[in-house]
Design a protein around this motif. Structure first.
Motif, PDB file in Angstrom:
ATOM      1  N   GLU A 116       0.879  -1.169   0.000  1.00 39.36           N
ATOM      2  CA  GLU A 116       0.000   0.000   0.000  1.00 39.36           C
ATOM      3  C   GLU A 116       0.912   1.213   0.000  1.00 39.36           C
ATOM      4  O   GLU A 116       1.766   1.324   0.897  1.00 39.36           O
ATOM      5  CB  GLU A 116      -0.898  -0.010   1.238  1.00 39.36           C
ATOM      6  CG  GLU A 116      -2.135   0.803   1.035  1.00 39.36           C
ATOM      7  CD  GLU A 116      -3.088   0.657   2.211  1.00 39.36           C
ATOM      8  OE1 GLU A 116      -4.274   0.441   1.980  1.00 39.36           O
ATOM      9  OE2 GLU A 116      -2.606   0.743   3.359  1.00 39.36           O
ATOM     10  N   THR A 237     -17.728 -17.095   3.344  1.00 42.91           N
ATOM     11  CA  THR A 237     -16.747 -16.088   2.962  1.00 42.91           C
ATOM     12  C   THR A 237     -17.256 -14.704   3.359  1.00 42.91           C
ATOM     13  O   THR A 237     -18.113 -14.141   2.695  1.00 42.91           O
ATOM     14  CB  THR A 237     -16.475 -16.152   1.447  1.00 42.91           C
ATOM     15  OG1 THR A 237     -16.211 -17.506   1.106  1.00 42.91           O
ATOM     16  CG2 THR A 237     -15.288 -15.298   1.062  1.00 42.91           C
ATOM     17  N   PHE A 239     -17.669 -10.815   3.861  1.00 41.80           N
ATOM     18  CA  PHE A 239     -17.385  -9.723   2.949  1.00 41.80           C
ATOM     19  C   PHE A 239     -16.238  -8.844   3.460  1.00 41.80           C
ATOM     20  O   PHE A 239     -15.422  -8.346   2.691  1.00 41.80           O
ATOM     21  CB  PHE A 239     -18.652  -8.890   2.738  1.00 41.80           C
ATOM     22  CG  PHE A 239     -18.481  -7.862   1.654  1.00 41.80           C
ATOM     23  CD1 PHE A 239     -18.274  -8.242   0.333  1.00 41.80           C
ATOM     24  CD2 PHE A 239     -18.513  -6.515   1.956  1.00 41.80           C
ATOM     25  CE1 PHE A 239     -18.094  -7.306  -0.666  1.00 41.80           C
ATOM     26  CE2 PHE A 239     -18.331  -5.557   0.958  1.00 41.80           C
ATOM     27  CZ  PHE A 239     -18.127  -5.964  -0.354  1.00 41.80           C
ATOM     28  N   ASP A 240     -16.151  -8.698   4.783  1.00 38.91           N
ATOM     29  CA  ASP A 240     -15.105  -7.830   5.355  1.00 38.91           C
ATOM     30  C   ASP A 240     -13.710  -8.299   4.991  1.00 38.91           C
ATOM     31  O   ASP A 240     -12.849  -7.516   4.623  1.00 38.91           O
ATOM     32  CB  ASP A 240     -15.206  -7.827   6.894  1.00 38.91           C
ATOM     33  CG  ASP A 240     -16.369  -6.966   7.324  1.00 38.91           C
ATOM     34  OD1 ASP A 240     -16.888  -6.226   6.449  1.00 38.91           O
ATOM     35  OD2 ASP A 240     -16.767  -7.052   8.499  1.00 38.91           O
ATOM     36  N   VAL A 242     -12.951 -10.242   2.518  1.00 41.15           N
ATOM     37  CA  VAL A 242     -12.748 -10.113   1.070  1.00 41.15           C
ATOM     38  C   VAL A 242     -12.336  -8.671   0.756  1.00 41.15           C
ATOM     39  O   VAL A 242     -11.478  -8.411  -0.084  1.00 41.15           O
ATOM     40  CB  VAL A 242     -14.024 -10.498   0.292  1.00 41.15           C
ATOM     41  CG1 VAL A 242     -13.837 -10.273  -1.202  1.00 41.15           C
ATOM     42  CG2 VAL A 242     -14.364 -11.963   0.542  1.00 41.15           C
ATOM     43  N   LYS A 243     -12.946  -7.723   1.505  1.00 38.32           N
ATOM     44  CA  LYS A 243     -12.622  -6.308   1.281  1.00 38.32           C
ATOM     45  C   LYS A 243     -11.141  -6.058   1.591  1.00 38.32           C
ATOM     46  O   LYS A 243     -10.441  -5.383   0.846  1.00 38.32           O
ATOM     47  CB  LYS A 243     -13.498  -5.442   2.195  1.00 38.32           C
ATOM     48  CG  LYS A 243     -14.121  -4.311   1.421  1.00 38.32           C
ATOM     49  CD  LYS A 243     -15.248  -3.585   2.108  1.00 38.32           C
ATOM     50  CE  LYS A 243     -15.097  -3.343   3.575  1.00 38.32           C
ATOM     51  NZ  LYS A 243     -16.307  -2.849   4.218  1.00 38.32           N
ATOM     52  N   LEU A 244     -10.690  -6.649   2.685  1.00 42.53           N
ATOM     53  CA  LEU A 244      -9.298  -6.454   3.090  1.00 42.53           C
ATOM     54  C   LEU A 244      -8.344  -7.034   2.037  1.00 42.53           C
ATOM     55  O   LEU A 244      -7.289  -6.469   1.758  1.00 42.53           O
ATOM     56  CB  LEU A 244      -9.080  -7.142   4.446  1.00 42.53           C
ATOM     57  CG  LEU A 244      -7.725  -6.965   5.117  1.00 42.53           C
ATOM     58  CD1 LEU A 244      -7.500  -5.503   5.481  1.00 42.53           C
ATOM     59  CD2 LEU A 244      -7.631  -7.834   6.377  1.00 42.53           C
ATOM     60  N   ALA A 246      -9.132  -7.526  -1.121  1.00 39.32           N
ATOM     61  CA  ALA A 246      -9.766  -7.317  -2.431  1.00 39.32           C
ATOM     62  C   ALA A 246      -8.759  -7.236  -3.579  1.00 39.32           C
ATOM     63  O   ALA A 246      -8.953  -7.839  -4.633  1.00 39.32           O
ATOM     64  CB  ALA A 246     -10.635  -6.076  -2.407  1.00 39.32           C
ATOM     65  N   LYS A 247      -7.674  -6.513  -3.335  1.00 42.82           N
ATOM     66  CA  LYS A 247      -6.741  -6.299  -4.437  1.00 42.82           C
ATOM     67  C   LYS A 247      -6.098  -7.637  -4.854  1.00 42.82           C
ATOM     68  O   LYS A 247      -5.980  -7.930  -6.041  1.00 42.82           O
ATOM     69  CB  LYS A 247      -5.662  -5.299  -3.981  1.00 42.82           C
ATOM     70  CG  LYS A 247      -5.080  -4.511  -5.123  1.00 42.82           C
ATOM     71  CD  LYS A 247      -4.313  -3.320  -4.595  1.00 42.82           C
ATOM     72  CE  LYS A 247      -3.316  -2.846  -5.624  1.00 42.82           C
ATOM     73  NZ  LYS A 247      -2.264  -2.020  -5.028  1.00 42.82           N
TER      74      LYS A 247
END
Ligand code: ASP
Length: 443
Positions: A116, A237, A239-240, A242-244, A246-247
């Protein structure tokens, strides 16, 4: 609606139902947490039905692979061209997996999902540091017997020859041994007297027809089985998480899609001279099954049927290229291993020199050969690569990617199966077969 449309609809419905459960119920996103919420109970039911469906598919693998190979080879009555077929198949497996890995390597180096603003992603790293021990515990059991994983190729031959012929029929993880015994039987039959050959061959032909029929019956249950399998994954799975991730998630997805929808179609069009669109359509049932089961081995009966019946590839090529491909040729898995290892290194701030990246590419190629066609099998291979390039704490790093492994597993398995089927088409056309002629594609 046609059977494959039912499967597609039930898959979409399952995604929605799973997402609703995840959003409204307390759901354990990691396997060692046990909750007794409604969500957990529903997941338990999905798991039960999904396992039943997977078992039904796996049940036909052994007789189907054995009889297909024997009939495919012995039916031909001659051993000519056998080495040529093997050579072409292995060349395709190696090249296609290599290209897949390179696509993954390019994308992961371009988008750097573990960084990041040029620095290791702190949020992902701290989540990892908090859970290291638990993660290490999760892989522990899975690494048994894999210490020699580095010697993937030599180990392969050892696994290929069973001590007792019935061992090859006794378990689904003995696929290589099963292929070996089937090849020997098929070739051996060619050399025995015509009387003996005729009756043995007739028996196996009948058995082969029977297993195909049972596969058909099992596929009638596919919409239900697929619903259960996909709903379970979707509910688990979060969503939180997956958000973390995501990339990382999208880099893997983009690389897999690029391989399946750019490279493979180019190969089909320009090497085999076959319409990619029609080939994908012919393989639709197999691709949907691979996606929902996340297991190339469990999908094998469907892949064989689709390739032979819909795409019109001969028995001889189908029965040789596919069973071998289901264990040995895993483009999606090889690509995934490479991206995952690079991602882990980025998050942990581990410098990856070009020579180390080369090691990753070679190890991804080798280990993808040894990985079994079952869900999450690549996690073990990733641990082996991580260990060999010297990233610290190799047992625990799997924890970094575990949360999104299953959805990515579904996609990479579909890519694995797709590449096997493309390989069969390439080999078949190079042998002078006409595939995907208008009368072979079923409506
Ligand atoms: N699930 C994959 C397969 O069966 C293997 C893996 O990548 O984990 O093809």
């Amino acid at each position: 609606m046609k059977p494959w449309q039912w499967i597609l609809v039930s898959m979409i419905a399952a995604l929605i139902v799973g997402a609703v459960i995840n959003a409204t119920c307390v759901v354990a996103t990691e396997p060692d947490l046990v909750f007794n919420s409604l969500g957990e109970k529903l997941i338990g039911v999905f798991d039960y039905i999904g396992t039943l469906f997977m078992n039904l598919l796996k049940m036909v693998i052994v007789p189907l692979v054995f009889t297909s190979i024997v009939v495919g080879i012995a039916g031909l009555g001659k051993t000519d061209g056998f080495a040529r077929l093997g050579g072409k198949t292995l060349l395709y497996y190696t090249l296609s997996s290599f290209v897949a890995i390179i696509i993954g390597l390019i994308l992961v180096n371009t988008f750097k999902p573990g960084l990041e603003n040029g620095q290791p992603n702190e949020a992902i790293r701290s989540q990892f540091e908090a859970n290291q021990e638990k993660y290490a515990g999760m892989v522990e059991g899975k690494l048994v017997g894999q210490e020699g994983g580095m010697n993937a190729v030599t180990e392969l031959f050892l696994r290929m020859v069973p001590q007792n012929v019935f061992e090859a029929f006794g378990a689904n993880d003995k696929m290589l041994a099963l292929i070996f015994v089937s090849l020997l039987t098929g070739v051996g039959l060619i050399f025995i007297s015509s009387d003996g050959r005729g009756s043995v061959l007739k028996f196996f032909e009948g058995l082969n027809e029977l297993t195909l029929l049972i596969t058909n019956w099992v596929m009638w249950l596919a919409p239900v089985g697929v619903f259960a399998l996909v709903a379970e994954t979707s509910a688990q799975t979060g969503f939180d998480i997956v958000k973390l991730l995501a990339k990382y998630f999208f880099v893997v997805v983009a690389a897999l899609l690029a391989h399946a929808f750019i490279v493979m179609p180019l190969v089909l069009r320009f090497v085999a001279g076959v319409s990619p669109r029609r080939h994908i359509y012919a393989m639709r049932n197999a691709l949907l099954t691979a996606f929902s089961t996340a297991s190339s081995s469990a999908t094998l009966p469907v892949t064989m049927k689709s390739l032979h019946r819909n795409a019109g590839v001969s028995d001889r090529v189908t029965s040789f290229v596919l069973p071998l491909g289901a264990t040995v040729n895993m483009d999606g898995t090889a690509l995934y291993e490479c991206v995952a290892v690079m991602f882990v290194a980025q998050v942990l701030g581990f410098e990856m020199a070009l020579s180390t990246q080369f090691t990753v590419v070679m190890l991804a190629l080798l280990t993808s050969i040894g990985v079994a066609g079952v869900p999450s099998a690549s996690l073990v291979a990733i641990t082996i690569i991580v260990y060999n390039v010297g990233i610290p704490n190799p047992e625990a790093v799997i924890g970094l990617i575990l949360a999104v492994d299953r959805p990515l597993d579904m996609l990479r398995t579909a890519v694995n199966v797709f590449s096997d089927s493309c390989g069969a088409v390439v080999v078949a056309t190079s042998e002078g077969e006409v595939v995907l002629s208008s009368d072979t594609v079923e409506a």
